[in-house]
Enzyme design. Structure first.
Site, short mmCIF file in Angstrom:
data_model
loop_
_atom_site.label_atom_id
_atom_site.label_comp_id
_atom_site.label_asym_id
_atom_site.label_seq_id
_atom_site.Cartn_x
_atom_site.Cartn_y
_atom_site.Cartn_z
N GLY A 1 4.16 -3.83 -6.27
CA GLY A 1 5.64 -4.19 -6.64
C GLY A 1 6.36 -4.76 -5.36
O GLY A 1 5.98 -4.34 -4.30
N LEU B 1 -0.04 3.04 -7.93
CA LEU B 1 0.44 1.61 -8.16
C LEU B 1 1.17 1.31 -7.19
O LEU B 1 2.33 1.85 -6.69
CB LEU B 1 1.35 1.50 -9.48
CG LEU B 1 0.60 2.31 -10.64
CD1 LEU B 1 1.47 1.82 -11.93
CD2 LEU B 1 -0.68 1.42 -10.83
N ALA B 2 0.83 0.11 -6.30
CA ALA B 2 1.50 -0.22 -5.15
C ALA B 2 1.69 -1.84 -5.17
O ALA B 2 1.74 -2.52 -3.91
CB ALA B 2 1.03 0.12 -3.90
N ARG C 1 6.83 7.32 29.70
CA ARG C 1 5.98 6.28 28.92
C ARG C 1 4.77 6.49 28.56
O ARG C 1 4.13 7.44 29.32
CB ARG C 1 6.12 4.89 29.66
CG ARG C 1 7.76 4.58 29.69
CD ARG C 1 8.12 3.24 30.70
NE ARG C 1 7.07 2.14 30.57
CZ ARG C 1 7.01 1.18 31.38
NH1 ARG C 1 7.56 1.29 32.52
NH2 ARG C 1 5.91 0.23 30.90
N THR D 1 3.66 -2.24 -15.11
CA THR D 1 2.92 -1.12 -14.90
C THR D 1 1.59 -0.92 -15.90
O THR D 1 0.59 -0.54 -15.61
CB THR D 1 3.74 0.30 -15.26
OG1 THR D 1 4.37 0.13 -16.53
CG2 THR D 1 4.74 0.29 -14.17
N ARG E 1 14.83 -4.77 -5.68
CA ARG E 1 16.26 -4.13 -5.46
C ARG E 1 16.43 -3.62 -4.34
O ARG E 1 17.64 -3.16 -3.67
CB ARG E 1 16.56 -2.97 -6.72
CG ARG E 1 16.66 -3.55 -8.04
CD ARG E 1 17.14 -2.49 -8.83
NE ARG E 1 15.99 -1.76 -9.48
CZ ARG E 1 15.85 -0.72 -10.17
NH1 ARG E 1 16.95 -0.03 -10.27
NH2 ARG E 1 14.66 -0.10 -10.56
#
Length: 465
Positions: free
Chosen positions: A25, A22-23, A344, A92, A29
């Protein structure tokens, strides 16, 4: 690539147990405009850590439920996951339902994971899936005992110790809040059960919670198993910046423990920062205030630091890098860099090369045993073996529109304060006199001089005074 639509053949053939991450959201907060799954931990987005655990556990290609900033997640995950969109942020329960609706008949179970639980180890995922298969349970929950369970749903058990439900903290009684066994949110669910109960979950404002599916399955007589995670720090969820910092500290601790066990000396773990993707060889010493990032690979018996940053680079055995920055470069055996130098991207040092203080290299190859000791810029160059680069040497590689290369042959000697204006070639064994600005090729074994002839005027200073 965007989130997939329709039930494609890949989903129908996904296998017996499918990981669902589940990603979707926002991560309100976190006080950020960036999707929570994309916040970085140990140099990688949170969701990357979960996908790596899934891969290491051998659980196959996961389904990732996306919503907010779905295009950025799709670009990040590319072909490594099947993406399912949650059109609106309805909690959810709704997110899992979006995934379940896409699963074909070959899928019997889903392992529900969260992108904001990045420290979950692969062996723990295997334990949960194995327990679920062996027990024949309808749900197998991953729980843990937390000294401070605030913010987590509590596991409720009956007098016989059987799970009878999960209560969210805001709805728990004082007695229930005193329970220290918490729901991590991670668990394996029988797809057949989910299909029946998910559409009927109650709404709480604009959301439906997966935890309430447990009560519905128990009401049907379903069997629930529990696997307890012994270390609550590995199953912590990240909802705030403070929790992200706590997870960063824990991940660094785990990474340094791995290096120490592999025979690496870390002089001061409190001031050493190593990404989990970094590998370091036996008997290497890492000094304080060192940062090792990305896909860095360091050999045996190296000396790294202090005050050194190495990113996406490969260092052979016996390399020393002191108080310097190395980016996307390759350093050969027993090469030495620093202090205060910058390598570099595209820099390649052969064995026994010495790069001293305040030297910058970019897209430059340096041959065996060559030296650049002080205050030089070497860009877009191929430098042979046993070449000496004098202090203050500058390779003038940019004409305002394009970069040009410089070639310096074996055993050449470049005097101090020389400018090599590219494109130019210094032949093998050639010398460049100090203070020269070289604009033409210098043949092998020749001396190149390009400076004004000195003239002394007797008495000039006295007359001026």
């Amino acid at each position: 690539m965007g989130p997939e639509t329709g039930a494609g053949p890949e989903l129908r053939a996904a296998g017996e147990t499918v990981p669902v991450v589940l990603a979707a959201g926002l991560g309100t907060r976190m006080n950020s405009r960036l999707a929570k799954a994309l916040h970085e931990l140990g140099g990688q987005p949170l969701v990357e850590h979960v996908l790596r655990a899934v891969q290491e556990a051998g659980l196959g290609r996961p389904v990732v439920v996306v919503g907010y900033q779905k295009e950025r997640l799709a670009e990040l995950l590319e072909e490594r996951a099947l993406l399912v969109e949650q059109p609106a942020m309805h909690g959810t329960g709704d997110a899992v339902m979006q995934a379940v609706e896409r699963l074909g008949p070959a899928v019997t179970d889903v392992l529900v994971l969260y992108a904001d639980c990045p420290l979950i180890p692969a062996d723990l995922l295997r334990r949960v899936v194995t327990r679920h298969r062996e027990s024949g349970a309808d749900v197998t929950l991953l729980t843990t005992l937390m000294p401070d369970p605030r913010g987590y749903g509590r596991i409720l058990r009956d007098a016989a110790g059987r799970v009878r439900g999960i209560v969210e903290e805001r709805e728990a009684t004082p007695e229930e809040r005193a329970v220290h066994e918490v729901n991590t949110g991670i668990g394996v669910w029988r797809v057949e059960r989910l299909r029946r109960v998910l559409p009927h979950l109650p709404w709480h404002g604009e959301e439906r919670y997966l935890t309430e599916a447990l009560g519905a399955i128990l009401a049907e007589g379903g069997q629930v198993e529990v696997v307890e995670a012994e270390d609550p720090g590995l199953v912590m969820g990240i909802n705030t910046r403070r929790e992200l910092a706590q997870a960063e500290a824990r991940l660094r601790e785990l990474t340094l423990e791995r290096l120490l066990a592999a025979g690496v000396t870390v002089v001061d773990p409190a001031t050493t920062y190593v990404d989990p993707t970094v590998e370091v060889g036996q008997d290497t010493i890492i000094y304080p205030l060192t940062f090792l990032r990305g896909r860095t690979r360091i050999g045996r018996e190296c000396r790294i630091g202090p005050m050194t940053t190495i990113v996406d680079s490969r260092l052979a055995d016996g390399v020393t890098v002191q108080q310097s920055v190395v980016e996307s470069s390759v350093l050969g055996t027993k090469s030495r860099v620093g202090p205060f130098s910058h390598l570099r991207p595209g820099t390649r040092l052969d064995r026994d090369v010495a790069i001293g203080n305040f030297v910058e290299l970019k897209n430059t190859q340096v041959g065996i045993g060559s030296k650049a000791g002080h205050h030089s810029y070497l860009g877009d160059a191929t430098i042979g073996s046993r070449v000496n680069i004098g202090a203050g040497t500058v390779i003038v590689n940019f004409d305002g529109k394009e970069k040009h290369r410089t070639f310096i042959g074996d055993q050449a000697f470049i005097g101090c304060n020389s400018n090599l204006v590219s494109p130019v070639e210094i032949g093998a064994g050639a010398y460049v006199a100090a203070g020269s600005t070289i604009t033409q090729n210098v043949p092998a074994d020749a001396l190149g001089i390009a400076r004004a002839r000195q003239e002394n005027k007797p008495g000039w200073s006295a007359r001026r005074r």
